[in-house]
Design an enzyme around this catalytic site. Structure first.
Site, PDB file in Angstrom:
ATOM      1  N   PRO A   2     -57.315  19.232 -48.560  1.00 15.74           N
ATOM      2  CA  PRO A   2     -57.150  17.790 -48.773  1.00 15.74           C
ATOM      3  C   PRO A   2     -58.401  17.164 -49.391  1.00 15.74           C
ATOM      4  O   PRO A   2     -59.505  17.403 -48.928  1.00 15.74           O
ATOM      5  CB  PRO A   2     -56.921  17.231 -47.364  1.00 15.74           C
ATOM      6  CG  PRO A   2     -56.968  18.375 -46.428  1.00 15.74           C
ATOM      7  CD  PRO A   2     -57.386  19.603 -47.157  1.00 15.74           C
ATOM      8  N   GLU A   3     -58.190  16.417 -50.450  1.00 13.06           N
ATOM      9  CA  GLU A   3     -59.288  15.666 -51.059  1.00 13.06           C
ATOM     10  C   GLU A   3     -59.064  14.187 -50.770  1.00 13.06           C
ATOM     11  O   GLU A   3     -58.104  13.814 -50.087  1.00 13.06           O
ATOM     12  CB  GLU A   3     -59.337  15.967 -52.559  1.00 13.06           C
ATOM     13  CG  GLU A   3     -59.668  17.436 -52.841  1.00 13.06           C
ATOM     14  CD  GLU A   3     -60.847  17.610 -53.786  1.00 13.06           C
ATOM     15  OE1 GLU A   3     -61.689  16.694 -53.880  1.00 13.06           O
ATOM     16  OE2 GLU A   3     -60.921  18.660 -54.426  1.00 13.06           O
ATOM     17  N   HIS A  90     -49.622  25.089 -34.063  1.00 15.05           N
ATOM     18  CA  HIS A  90     -50.783  24.479 -34.721  1.00 15.05           C
ATOM     19  C   HIS A  90     -50.825  22.960 -34.576  1.00 15.05           C
ATOM     20  O   HIS A  90     -51.656  22.305 -35.184  1.00 15.05           O
ATOM     21  CB  HIS A  90     -50.817  24.873 -36.195  1.00 15.05           C
ATOM     22  CG  HIS A  90     -50.898  26.355 -36.401  1.00 15.05           C
ATOM     23  ND1 HIS A  90     -51.924  27.115 -35.870  1.00 15.05           N
ATOM     24  CD2 HIS A  90     -50.080  27.222 -37.048  1.00 15.05           C
ATOM     25  CE1 HIS A  90     -51.728  28.388 -36.202  1.00 15.05           C
ATOM     26  NE2 HIS A  90     -50.612  28.475 -36.909  1.00 15.05           N
ATOM     27  N   ARG A 109     -55.898  26.235 -39.697  1.00 14.72           N
ATOM     28  CA  ARG A 109     -57.180  26.928 -39.830  1.00 14.72           C
ATOM     29  C   ARG A 109     -58.276  26.303 -38.962  1.00 14.72           C
ATOM     30  O   ARG A 109     -59.365  26.869 -38.842  1.00 14.72           O
ATOM     31  CB  ARG A 109     -57.588  26.976 -41.301  1.00 14.72           C
ATOM     32  CG  ARG A 109     -56.568  27.789 -42.113  1.00 14.72           C
ATOM     33  CD  ARG A 109     -56.945  27.878 -43.557  1.00 14.72           C
ATOM     34  NE  ARG A 109     -58.188  28.627 -43.755  1.00 14.72           N
ATOM     35  CZ  ARG A 109     -58.765  28.801 -44.929  1.00 14.72           C
ATOM     36  NH1 ARG A 109     -58.225  28.289 -46.012  1.00 14.72           N
ATOM     37  NH2 ARG A 109     -59.885  29.483 -45.037  1.00 14.72           N
ATOM     38  N   ARG A 150     -83.257  13.167 -61.436  1.00  8.61           N
ATOM     39  CA  ARG A 150     -82.609  14.397 -60.963  1.00  8.61           C
ATOM     40  C   ARG A 150     -82.309  15.298 -62.154  1.00  8.61           C
ATOM     41  O   ARG A 150     -81.665  14.884 -63.118  1.00  8.61           O
ATOM     42  CB  ARG A 150     -81.298  14.055 -60.220  1.00  8.61           C
ATOM     43  CG  ARG A 150     -81.480  13.091 -59.053  1.00  8.61           C
ATOM     44  CD  ARG A 150     -82.267  13.715 -57.915  1.00  8.61           C
ATOM     45  NE  ARG A 150     -81.594  14.831 -57.302  1.00  8.61           N
ATOM     46  CZ  ARG A 150     -80.894  14.765 -56.164  1.00  8.61           C
ATOM     47  NH1 ARG A 150     -80.785  13.624 -55.514  1.00  8.61           N
ATOM     48  NH2 ARG A 150     -80.330  15.840 -55.666  1.00  8.61           N
TER      49      ARG A 150
END
Ligand SMILES: [Zn+2]
Length: 268
Positions: A2-3, A90, A109, A150
């Site tokens: 998931p983003e 789960h 997981r 940077r």
């Protein structure tokens, strides 16, 4: 995995079931996910009313009228199930509302997490303390300041959660492609003009994915509805060797141990 758009979609879906509802019961069906669940979860959540649902980076936040915020992270495989007809092995955390709706956090997981934090101490909570600004609504001049000096590759700097919070590999690849910026370009060397294009590309790729996710929410209210995952299409991500609109081919390189997909003709 998931983003940010999946988390945003999940929060919007949960909001329809939880906003202004009282939590009548919870059940922690195991003591931990990625880390231990708070052991006073039941005491602090049972009877509390959910007054707001929101997102910070890739975390979902449920604020209660007792001054607590339940913070969830979906990890690699987490998702919420709405009114599951039966619970699976789960389904690790269950919440039942005063309307009798049942929500199950399913995480095969177990890389996800569930924490309870005082709402007014969230900014100081260790996982949030160092987070940079949200990518939606980001000010390009602020990004310019954060990238100043940077020399690392822009791809890696955009994944750094202390610079911008909540961007993952897929949307960084897609946004750099749209902004026509080479993923290896040093972050501090990019002009404000190009950063403006990058910020609007980031906003566009995220907003389009959130809109796609939102369109799947109409199904969520049915029994066994699942929140958060929806089909998406990408211009470069996971498209190594396939054609770009310019006639070139999408290339894959590895940066910081992760794949970057880009078009060598369009991005410089
Ligand atoms: Zn191209």
């Amino acid at each position: 995995m998931p983003e940010l758009p999946e988390v945003e979609t999940t929060v919007r879906g949960l909001s329809r079931v939880l906003k202004d509802r009282r939590v009548d019961a919870i059940e922690a069906r195991r003591p931990d996910l990625r880390r231990a669940l708070p052991n006073d979860l039941g005491q602090r959540l049972t009877g509390a009313r959910v007054i707001a649902l929101r997102r910070r980076a890739k975390y979902g936040l449920l604020d209660t009228d007792r001054g607590d915020t339940l913070v969830f992270h979906l990890g690699m495989s987490g998702h919420w199930r709405i009114d599951p007809s039966e619970l699976g092995k789960h389904d690790h955390f269950i919440m039942v509302t005063d309307e009798g709706r049942r929500l199950a956090l399913n995480d095969a997981r177990r890389f996800g997490s569930l924490d309870l934090v005082s709402t007014n101490e969230l900014d100081e909570w260790p996982p949030f303390k160092a987070l940079g600004p949200e990518p939606l609504g980001l000010d390009p001049a602020e990004l310019k300041r954060r990238l100043a000096g940077r020399t690392a590759a822009i791809k890696l700097l955009l994944l750094d959660q202390t610079i911008i919070a909540g961007l993952g590999n897929i949307y960084v690849c897609e946004a750099l492609y749209r902004a026509q910026i080479h993923p290896r370009r040093s972050g501090g060397s990019i002009s404000l003009e190009r950063l403006k294009r990058l910020v609007s590309a980031i906003g566009d790729v995220l907003s389009e994915a959130i809109a796609a996710g939102g369109s799947t929410l109409r199904n969520f209210a049915s029994p066994d509805g699942e929140l958060g995952y929806f089909p998406k299409s990408f211009a470069v991500y996971d498209r190594e060797g396939q054609p770009c609109g310019c006639g070139g081919k999408v290339r894959r390189i590895v940066q910081g141990g992760r794949s970057t997909f880009y078009c060598p003709s369009c991005q410089h």
